[in-house]
Each structure stands twice: as C-alpha cells, then as structure tokens.
Design an enzyme around this catalytic site. Structure first.
Site, mmCIF file in Angstrom:
data_model
loop_
_atom_site.group_PDB
_atom_site.id
_atom_site.type_symbol
_atom_site.label_atom_id
_atom_site.label_comp_id
_atom_site.label_asym_id
_atom_site.label_seq_id
_atom_site.Cartn_x
_atom_site.Cartn_y
_atom_site.Cartn_z
ATOM 1 N N HIS A 112 43.640 2.781 -70.203
ATOM 2 C CA HIS A 112 44.139 1.882 -69.146
ATOM 3 C C HIS A 112 45.195 0.994 -69.798
ATOM 4 O O HIS A 112 44.883 -0.035 -70.390
ATOM 5 C CB HIS A 112 42.957 1.068 -68.602
ATOM 6 C CG HIS A 112 43.300 0.119 -67.490
ATOM 7 N ND1 HIS A 112 42.918 0.335 -66.189
ATOM 8 C CD2 HIS A 112 43.967 -1.047 -67.482
ATOM 9 C CE1 HIS A 112 43.340 -0.666 -65.432
ATOM 10 N NE2 HIS A 112 43.982 -1.523 -66.199
ATOM 11 N N ASN A 162 49.989 -3.036 -64.997
ATOM 12 C CA ASN A 162 49.628 -1.622 -65.128
ATOM 13 C C ASN A 162 50.867 -0.726 -65.185
ATOM 14 O O ASN A 162 51.821 -0.918 -64.444
ATOM 15 C CB ASN A 162 48.808 -1.168 -63.917
ATOM 16 C CG ASN A 162 47.430 -1.786 -63.884
ATOM 17 O OD1 ASN A 162 47.206 -2.779 -63.199
ATOM 18 N ND2 ASN A 162 46.524 -1.236 -64.637
ATOM 19 N N ARG A 164 43.685 -1.582 -55.973
ATOM 20 C CA ARG A 164 42.805 -2.648 -56.461
ATOM 21 C C ARG A 164 43.491 -3.503 -57.544
ATOM 22 O O ARG A 164 43.883 -4.649 -57.306
ATOM 23 C CB ARG A 164 41.495 -2.037 -57.009
ATOM 24 C CG ARG A 164 40.362 -3.037 -57.200
ATOM 25 C CD ARG A 164 40.451 -3.874 -58.445
ATOM 26 N NE ARG A 164 40.449 -3.064 -59.671
ATOM 27 C CZ ARG A 164 40.611 -3.569 -60.872
ATOM 28 N NH1 ARG A 164 40.807 -4.875 -61.037
ATOM 29 N NH2 ARG A 164 40.611 -2.791 -61.954
ATOM 30 N N ASP A 165 43.705 -2.917 -58.696
ATOM 31 C CA ASP A 165 44.259 -3.678 -59.824
ATOM 32 C C ASP A 165 45.678 -4.154 -59.518
ATOM 33 O O ASP A 165 46.068 -5.273 -59.886
ATOM 34 C CB ASP A 165 44.261 -2.794 -61.078
ATOM 35 C CG ASP A 165 44.246 -3.586 -62.368
ATOM 36 O OD1 ASP A 165 44.191 -4.826 -62.310
ATOM 37 O OD2 ASP A 165 44.315 -2.961 -63.437
ATOM 38 N N CYS A 223 51.467 -9.156 -64.397
ATOM 39 C CA CYS A 223 50.573 -9.472 -65.497
ATOM 40 C C CYS A 223 50.100 -10.910 -65.317
ATOM 41 O O CYS A 223 50.921 -11.829 -65.300
ATOM 42 C CB CYS A 223 51.313 -9.325 -66.819
ATOM 43 S SG CYS A 223 50.359 -9.884 -68.225
ATOM 44 N N HIS A 254 48.833 -1.188 -69.991
ATOM 45 C CA HIS A 254 49.784 -2.029 -69.272
ATOM 46 C C HIS A 254 51.136 -1.927 -69.961
ATOM 47 O O HIS A 254 51.202 -1.709 -71.170
ATOM 48 C CB HIS A 254 49.300 -3.481 -69.259
ATOM 49 C CG HIS A 254 48.224 -3.736 -68.259
ATOM 50 N ND1 HIS A 254 48.037 -4.938 -67.638
ATOM 51 C CD2 HIS A 254 47.265 -2.918 -67.747
ATOM 52 C CE1 HIS A 254 47.012 -4.864 -66.801
ATOM 53 N NE2 HIS A 254 46.521 -3.654 -66.854
HETATM 54 MG MG MG Z 1 45.011 -3.332 -65.231
#
Ligand code: MG
Length: 308
Positions: A212, A254, A17-18, A245, A214
C-alpha cells in the site's frame, strides 16, 4: 515465473474509501455509487467501498450504510469483491448489517501514531481488534489487515523491520488472509522496501502480503516495482490518485491506480483492468470534486481521450 505465463496481479481499489476520506469536499452517495459502478465496469475486481466509522470522526464517509444499500440494490456481479474498513466492533456490526462480505481492520507500527490516530497504543489496538476479527470470521467474512507506518512514523521516525515482521505475523495468526503494508506518509524508498520485504518474505509467503504505497515523494512506482520483483502481487491504489496526504498539505496520497495498472501491464502482468475505462471512472469523481488528478499519467490519458 516463466516468460510465457506472466503471473497475474491483484489491484485493491481503495479510492472510494482511502481516497474520498481524505478529500475535503463532500460527495453525494449517488455519485459514490456511480464511481464504484464505473470502476467495476473498468474491470476492477476488488473495491474498498467505505469505512464504518463514527460520522463525526470521518464525515466524508458518514453515508457508509446508505452507500452499501445502494450498491446492494444495484447487485454487482460476484466477480467484484467489495469490502469496508471497520475500526471496532460497532463498525463490524454495521458492516454485517449492510451485508458487506469482507472487512479490513487496521493497526499501526508505532504507539505515538496509533494514539493520535485512534487513541490507542499498538497493544491496545490488538486488544480492540482481536474480538472484531474473531466475530467477523465466525460470521463468514473475509478479513484483511492493514499495517500502517511500515516504513517510518511521522512522530517516532524509524520503524524496525523486525517490528513490522512481528506485527504482521500476529495479524496473520489472528486470521486475516493478508496484511497490507502501508507506507502511510509516502516516505518509503526502494532500498527500504528491499530491506523490509527481504526480512518478511523469508518468513511470510508473498501471497499473504500486499503493498500500500503513497506517492507523496514520487517514489510509489519505484517501490511497487521493487516489491513486485520480490514476489508481491497485490497492490492497493486509488483511482486518479484521489485523496491527498493528511501529513503534508497539498501533497499526493495513495498511488494512482492508472499508474499501477500501466506499470504492471508493461511488465506482462495482467490486471484485468481497462485503462481507458479506469480513466473515465477517475475523471467522473475528479469532476465531482472539482479538482485535478495529481497523477501525470491520468492527466495525459484524460486529455488524450478528450482530444479524440
Ligand atoms: Mg492510503
């Protein structure tokens, strides 16, 4: 924690997803399915599969229902928990129709980021997601909450830790089982993680919070180590560091799941994930995208595997 019984950790794989929503190149539904199957075979137990959003908003995830159907037809073991992000009631209805057992809702800490991202202030976001959370819970779903821009906003700058605490508490009061604290632009530092988590953990139990992070500025692992030492045991990560990003062209997004697994296992915290198999899963998707992983660890492991 005793030295002989290391506490286990949870890794929430957000690559499908991300990661993929931030990749420019479209990926076929069948390739996404194969990626998810390989992740599950590597021992990944929690996978955020997709997001039920308007196809024009995020074309990369326009096949959410088709992917969910493909996954359902395959039938994963009950040990694998699949979830999907839903921005609103319409997204929740689609997730319910697709048989997704868990959804995630999201909220940002700052009005300007929130307005640019979803055209709603933070308060308007609460108004929007309250009935979504309530309906999801009534429907027997688990609901996870994301809080974005915890360590700073690209438009408003500094975010007060007190505000992060207030928003996290509100999300938990609404019934989310966990709040994932997002370093959306990868600007967090270990010092900041200590300050924010120090405040939150005085009030909120560690098992209700996730990290979470990055790797935009190369600080993800240092931040994760800091959070883990403070008691956080759930981390989101993206296989192979998929997804760039959106706030810095060409930069990392991520943190790579490989790196989180290697870090935590080195500290005696089992993840249940096979690193070689995870590298295979990431390599499959990176090949489909025709790109290199931003993760040094992934690149080393992938080239070592290729040499054998
Ligand atoms: Mg993310």
């Amino acid at each position: 924690m005793s030295a002989t019984t290391p506490s286990s950790v949870r890794i929430v794989e957000v690559g499908p997803r991300d990661g993929l929503q931030n990749e420019a190149k479209p990926v076929a539904t069948e390739d996404k399915f194969t990626f998810v199957r390989l992740l599950a075979e590597a021992g990944v137990r929690e996978i955020e599969l997709t997001s039920f959003v308007r196809p024009d908003a995020i074309p990369q995830l326009a096949d959410a229902a088709a992917l969910a159907e493909r996954v359902r037809a395959h039938g994963f073991s009950d040990a694998v928990r699949l979830s999907a992000l839903v921005p609103n009631m319409r997204g929740l209805e689609a997730a319910l129709a697709a048989g997704i057992p868990e959804v995630a809702v999201f909220l940002a800490t700052s009005d300007r980021f929130s307005e640019r991202n979803i055209r709603a202030t933070v308060e308007e976001s609460f108004t929007r997601i309250a009935p979504v959370i309530a309906h999801a819970l009534q429907s027997g779903l688990r609901v996870r909450g994301y809080l974005s821009t915890v360590y700073g906003c690209p438009y408003e700058g500094k975010v007060e830790p007190q505000k992060v605490l207030r928003l996290s508490e509100r999300l938990l009061e609404m019934g989310v089982y966990e709040v994932s604290l997002g370093d959306t632009t990868g600007i967090a530092t270990p010092g900041q993680v200590e300050a924010v988590l120090g405040l939150l953990l005085a009030i909120i139990p560690a098992h209700r919070l996730a990290g979470h992070f990055h790797d935009t500025r190369g600080m993800a692992l240092a931040n994760i180590l800091t959070a883990w030492k403070m008691g956080i045991t759930t981390f989101d990560a993206s296989a192979g560091g998929l997804g760039g990003c959106p706030y810095a062209t060409g930069a990392s997004g991520n943190v790579a799941t490989e790196e989180v697994v290697a870090l935590l296992e080195s500290l005696g915290a089992p993840t249940g994930i096979s690193l070689p198999k995870l590298v295979e899963a990431s390599a499959f998707m990176l090949d489909r995208l025709g790109r290199e992983s931003p993760s040094k660890l992934h690149r080393v492991l992938a080239s070592t595997a290729a040499a054998h």
